[in-house]
Write a protein that holds these residues in place. Structure first.
Motif, PDB file in Angstrom:
ATOM      1  N   GLY A 281      46.178  24.946 -13.006  1.00  0.00           N
ATOM      2  CA  GLY A 281      46.910  24.016 -13.857  1.00  0.00           C
ATOM      3  C   GLY A 281      48.374  24.387 -13.883  1.00  0.00           C
ATOM      4  N   SER A 282      49.053  24.031 -14.915  1.00  0.00           N
ATOM      5  CA  SER A 282      50.490  24.246 -14.896  1.00  0.00           C
ATOM      6  C   SER A 282      50.778  25.733 -14.975  1.00  0.00           C
ATOM      7  CB  SER A 282      51.154  23.476 -16.043  1.00  0.00           C
ATOM      8  OG  SER A 282      51.293  24.304 -17.161  1.00  0.00           O
ATOM      9  N   PRO A 283      51.765  26.184 -14.248  1.00  0.00           N
ATOM     10  CA  PRO A 283      52.002  27.627 -14.154  1.00  0.00           C
ATOM     11  C   PRO A 283      52.396  28.196 -15.507  1.00  0.00           C
ATOM     12  CG  PRO A 283      53.803  26.408 -13.173  1.00  0.00           C
ATOM     13  CD  PRO A 283      52.756  25.412 -13.505  1.00  0.00           C
ATOM     14  N   GLY A 284      51.998  29.396 -15.746  1.00  0.00           N
ATOM     15  CA  GLY A 284      52.329  30.010 -17.023  1.00  0.00           C
ATOM     16  C   GLY A 284      51.204  29.905 -18.024  1.00  0.00           C
ATOM     17  N   GLY A 285      50.130  29.295 -17.684  1.00  0.00           N
ATOM     18  CA  GLY A 285      49.011  29.183 -18.620  1.00  0.00           C
ATOM     19  C   GLY A 285      47.932  30.179 -18.262  1.00  0.00           C
ATOM     20  N   THR A 286      46.901  29.670 -17.595  1.00  0.00           N
ATOM     21  CA  THR A 286      45.797  30.547 -17.216  1.00  0.00           C
ATOM     22  C   THR A 286      46.257  31.673 -16.312  1.00  0.00           C
ATOM     23  OG1 THR A 286      44.629  28.474 -17.027  1.00  0.00           O
ATOM     24  CG2 THR A 286      43.416  30.442 -16.430  1.00  0.00           C
ATOM     25  N   SER A 287      47.229  31.397 -15.465  1.00  0.00           N
ATOM     26  CA  SER A 287      47.595  32.436 -14.493  1.00  0.00           C
ATOM     27  C   SER A 287      48.175  33.654 -15.195  1.00  0.00           C
ATOM     28  CB  SER A 287      48.564  31.891 -13.446  1.00  0.00           C
ATOM     29  OG  SER A 287      49.468  30.984 -14.003  1.00  0.00           O
ATOM     30  N   LEU A 288      48.871  33.451 -16.307  1.00  0.00           N
ATOM     31  CA  LEU A 288      49.419  34.595 -17.040  1.00  0.00           C
ATOM     32  C   LEU A 288      48.304  35.485 -17.563  1.00  0.00           C
ATOM     33  CD1 LEU A 288      52.341  33.551 -19.365  1.00  0.00           C
ATOM     34  CD2 LEU A 288      52.378  35.039 -17.394  1.00  0.00           C
ATOM     35  N   SER A 289      47.315  34.867 -18.186  1.00  0.00           N
ATOM     36  CA  SER A 289      46.260  35.696 -18.771  1.00  0.00           C
ATOM     37  C   SER A 289      45.408  36.327 -17.679  1.00  0.00           C
ATOM     38  CB  SER A 289      45.410  34.895 -19.737  1.00  0.00           C
ATOM     39  OG  SER A 289      45.114  33.648 -19.176  1.00  0.00           O
ATOM     40  N   ASP A 290      45.172  35.573 -16.590  1.00  0.00           N
ATOM     41  CA  ASP A 290      44.471  36.150 -15.441  1.00  0.00           C
ATOM     42  C   ASP A 290      45.193  37.397 -14.975  1.00  0.00           C
ATOM     43  OD1 ASP A 290      43.281  33.421 -13.307  1.00  0.00           O
ATOM     44  OD2 ASP A 290      42.707  34.084 -15.314  1.00  0.00           O
ATOM     45  N   GLY A 291      46.497  37.236 -14.796  1.00  0.00           N
ATOM     46  CA  GLY A 291      47.289  38.329 -14.254  1.00  0.00           C
ATOM     47  C   GLY A 291      47.263  39.538 -15.166  1.00  0.00           C
ATOM     48  N   SER A 292      47.391  39.314 -16.469  1.00  0.00           N
ATOM     49  CA  SER A 292      47.351  40.437 -17.409  1.00  0.00           C
ATOM     50  C   SER A 292      46.041  41.193 -17.294  1.00  0.00           C
ATOM     51  CB  SER A 292      47.451  39.942 -18.853  1.00  0.00           C
ATOM     52  OG  SER A 292      48.730  39.567 -19.150  1.00  0.00           O
ATOM     53  N   ALA A 293      44.950  40.427 -17.307  1.00  0.00           N
ATOM     54  CA  ALA A 293      43.641  41.084 -17.245  1.00  0.00           C
ATOM     55  C   ALA A 293      43.500  41.846 -15.941  1.00  0.00           C
ATOM     56  CB  ALA A 293      42.533  40.030 -17.386  1.00  0.00           C
TER      57      ALA A 293
END
Lengths: 393, 418
Positions: A281-293
């Motif tokens: 989806g739009s960048p900065g959403g799921t990808s942020l939390s994915d990346g953190s984990a």
């Protein structure tokens, strides 16, 4: 060169992973060939705290730099070997780096023009994929055309349409083969209604014609056929996950790499997060939390050899296209991203055991095959293999 | 006036040009598009003579067999990438028998792997250990560069519309009025061979026949290309295909991206409307091959339809033509043009050394796969005229390279103009 964690890609997922891993005490090397921020730089609206994409990118970069343990290399990764050696090329130089853990956060790739089902003639100027259009328009300041047609009304297509329309290109129309736009209602309101861009639903592009440059697009919608005159066509057909840098990683039947709830692939110490793994989806959403984990888990793996025993599987059942992750550890709650295979305006996501026992049911949500739905699975439900399905009320 | 005019800058044209350029003869190659092998897809090509076997076409089979045997040395001489991988093909039982007979006749080794029943049909699987794999585009570019180094001239944008004869020579006239005169003319224009032949005064009509095929996803790693279908080649994602003129373009998806583009262009060149999405069922099957068919006019030869694998037969076809023309070899050493380095194929150490020597080999213009501005400059210097041509030289099948890549090509082309 040796490091604890090597992060490939400096987009939302990569920056988040690097920041988190550094916070946990690991030495991190991040390889990004172009601008730090990735797709955040081309999206004004990101949906995170009201910041624009570039602001969010700047904040992530400064947060990452503040830890002092992240080394940023402006280079592209050529190869990742199973012994966690990463080879880079170009930019700052060719390095061979041995890492304790590798995080692949290079982002997904646009569906190639020939895979979209629309017959694009070769050798014609003016046909772009969504990322190409956004990069040219936003980062390079080049107008892609005077009148543009956008094919595909998912989140990406509507973002492109909105950005083009706001900044001087007439968007002649957005076509979509499904009977409703596959983006969230908010996007539709922002992009289509506010800017009054014509939206053609259940419309299939029959042909794209032009000489040196594209001149018109023939669209059929129901029993109508009409021509849209344009000089640019943006094909926003979606993004595909890209784990080509991990040739040894196993991939599920749906094409998504198999990862566990800590975003580690079947090969120990190799993590994938963000757009490279699934459609975020739009960048900065799921990808942020994915990346953190992923960053947290990668640091734990590299520094302490901590392993999650992810022994249970999560498989896609009826009505589901794919589910991420595909494995999880018993008794821990985790977040699953589920992609329905059909639109269900009002339904539940249900997880059952292989024997059919109902273990978890989500709240009532709208399920759209154009984007993922995020489900938090509680630890009580995570007690065995699960099969995910989508059901209408 | 040239000694030889080759019409068509595809596989056969470039192979002929390279051979002829090593002899005392002036050669010109006239190509309709703006670059050689313009209709080639970028997917790997198989060098497998068996594909031309068992079709009842002894000429094509003979050249294909010879070509497969010659290919390794040919590749080394012209710096064409080539690996001997072996090749597995599936045929209908009747065709399998014919293939086995032909292979015995022309000396191609094979192992019969028996029937492999899939959904109703019972195709026979055969393994050919001497087959190999190369990059079709790279091969033609290498041949073109070697031909140009030997003195052959390449004229682009030349579409032959008619021909004038005078004693001892023929003049090909293009649709824009340009003229090329030569003593002998070879028509190897592939998909455009029909119109060119008619312009040269021969009533040759190439038969276009759509062929029904299925696409099967290939799970085997690239060690042994797996071709499935009713005696034709199919692209598969991990497998390999020859998307050349005379090759096969399948009906359904998923299809290697480069192949679909090639299919669309071939269809356009053949005047077939390929507007049905997801089904490019265009296949050029020639009713019989026309390898070295003499034309009505003196000095005209047609080399069309060199079997399903034009690249496989190319070395043999070129060598044979030169032998029959009775030419004298040039004195002195002929410069061999080497393939220019792609940074992703070098080691890290070599990459750093290259970047130290030339700063543009450090400037990245594409991340997946990594491509630098130095490579773009080199591609443009060696004949890429636009982003598509540069993409065919530098990227993988079907890839476009993105905005930075296109800008880099534009920049490099502008530098050359200035």
């Amino acid at each position: 060169m040796k490091t604890d964690v090597f992060v490939i890609g400096g987009g939302a997922a990569g920056l988040a992973a690097a920041a988190k891993a550094a916070e946990r005490g690991a030495h991190v090397v991040l390889a990004e060939p172009f601008g730090l921020g990735g797709r955040m730089l081309t999206h004004i609206e990101c949906g995170v705290g009201g910041m624009t994409g570039p602001e969010l990118a700047a904040r992530l970069v400064s947060g990452m730099r503040a830890s002092g343990r992240v080394r940023v290399l402006r280079t592209a990764v050529v190869r990742v070997s199973p012994d966690k050696t990463v080879e880079t090329a170009g930019g700052d130089g060719s390095f061979v780096c041995t890492a304790g853990a590798v995080v692949l956060a290079c982002g997904g790739r646009d569906v190639p023009l020939s895979g979209t089902g629309t017959p694009f003639p070769a050798g014609i100027d003016g046909i772009f994929t969504a990322s190409e259009a956004l990069t040219a328009h936003c980062l390079f300041g080049k107008r892609i055309g005077r009148r543009a047609v956008v094919i595909g009304a998912g989140g990406e297509g509507l973002t492109v349409a909105r950005r083009l329309a706001l900044e001087g290109t007439t968007v002649v129309g957005v076509t979509e083969t499904a009977s409703s736009p596959r983006a969230s209602a908010l996007s539709v309101r922002d992009c289509i209604d506010d800017l009054r861009i014509p939206l053609y639903l259940s419309a299939r592009v029959l042909s794209v014609k032009g000489g040196d440059r594209v001149e018109s697009v023939r669209v059929s919608s129901g029993s109508d056929e009409f021509i849209l005159r344009c000089d640019a066509v943006v094909c926003a057909a979606g993004r595909l996950p890209d784990c080509s840098l991990y040739p040894f990683a196993e991939v599920c039947a749906s094409g998504i790499p198999a990862v566990d709830s800590a975003f580690m692939t079947g090969s120990a110490g190799f993590f994938i997060a963000g757009g490279a793994l699934h459609s975020c989806g739009s960048p900065g959403g799921t990808s942020l939390s994915d990346g953190s984990a992923a960053g947290r888990a990668a640091a734990a793996y590299a520094l302490g050899g901590e392993r999650i025993r992810a022994s249970y599987s999560l498989t896609a059942g009826k009505g589901i296209g794919y589910v991420v992750p595909s494995r999880f550890a018993v008794g821990s709650e985790f977040r699953a991203a589920v992609r329905p295979s059909a639109d269900i305006p009002s339904g539940y996501v249900i997880m059952r055991s292989p024997s059919g026992e109902l273990l978890f049911r989500s709240n009532r949500t709208a399920l759209c095959s154009g984007r993922e739905t995020l489900i938090c699975v509680p630890s009580e439900a995570a007690c065995g293999d699960l099969i995910v399905s989508a059901e209408a009320i | 006036m040239y000694d030889f005019l080759i019409i068509g800058g595809g596989v056969i044209g470039c192979a002929l040009a390279r051979e002829l350029s090593r002899y005392n003869a002036t050669v010109a190659v006239a190509e309709k598009e703006n670059d050689v092998c313009a209709l080639e897809s970028r997917v790997p090509a198989a060098i497998c003579a068996a594909r031309s076997m068992g079709c009842g076409d002894p000429v094509a089979a003979r050249y294909a067999a010879l070509g497969e045997k010659m290919f390794r040395a040919y590749a080394v001489a012209s710096d064409i990438p080539y690996i001997k991988t072996g090749c597995t093909l599936r045929f209908t039982p009747e065709r399998a028998r014919a293939v086995a007979a032909d292979c015995g006749r022309y000396g191609i080794r094979f192992e019969s792997r028996g029937a492999c029943g899939t959904d109703g049909e019972n195709p026979e699987e055969m393994f050919f250990p001497d087959a190999g794999m190369t990059d079709g585009c790279d091969a033609v570019y290498a041949l073109r560069e070697n031909a140009a180094a030997g003195g052959a001239e390449f004229i682009f944008g030349f579409s032959v519309s008619r021909c004038e004869r005078s004693d001892g020579s023929l003049t090909a006239v293009a649709s824009d009025g340009r003229r090329l005169t030569a003593r002998r003319v070879i028509n190897c224009a592939g998909s455009g061979g029909g119109p060119v032949a008619r312009a040269l005064g021969d009533f040759i009509y190439l038969r276009h026949a759509p062929v029904d095929m299925e696409v099967v996803r290939c799970d085997k790693p690239l060690g042994s290309p797996l071709f499935v279908g009713r005696d034709m080649l199919l692209p598969a994602e991990n497998g390999c295909v020859a998307g050349t003129v005379g090759g096969c373009i399948p009906r359904s998806v998923p299809v290697a991206a480069g192949c679909r583009d090639a299919a669309a262009r071939m269809a356009a060149a053949a005047g077939i409307d390929c507007s049905e999405p997801r089904a490019c069922s265009v296949l050029r099957t020639f009713s019989d091959s026309m390898i070295f068919r003499p034309g009505n006019a003196e000095g005209v030869t047609h080399v069309l339809g060199a079997g399903v694998g034009g690249l496989t037969a190319a070395p043999a076809v070129a060598a044979d033509y030169v032998r029959s023309a009775g030419l004298v070899r040039k004195n002195g050493a002929i410069p061999a043009v080497r393939r220019f380095p792609r940074i992703r194929e070098l080691s890290a150490h070599e990459r750093n050394a290259l970047a130290r020597m030339r700063a543009d080999y450090a400037e990245l213009v594409c991340a997946v796969p990594p491509v630098t501005f130095g490579e773009v400059r080199e591609a443009v210097a060696r004949g890429a005229k636009d982003a598509a041509g540069a993409a065919r030289r530098l990227l993988r099948a079907g890839e476009r390279g993105g905005v930075r890549f296109t800008e880099a090509v534009r920049r490099a082309a502008a530098e050359r103009r200035v």
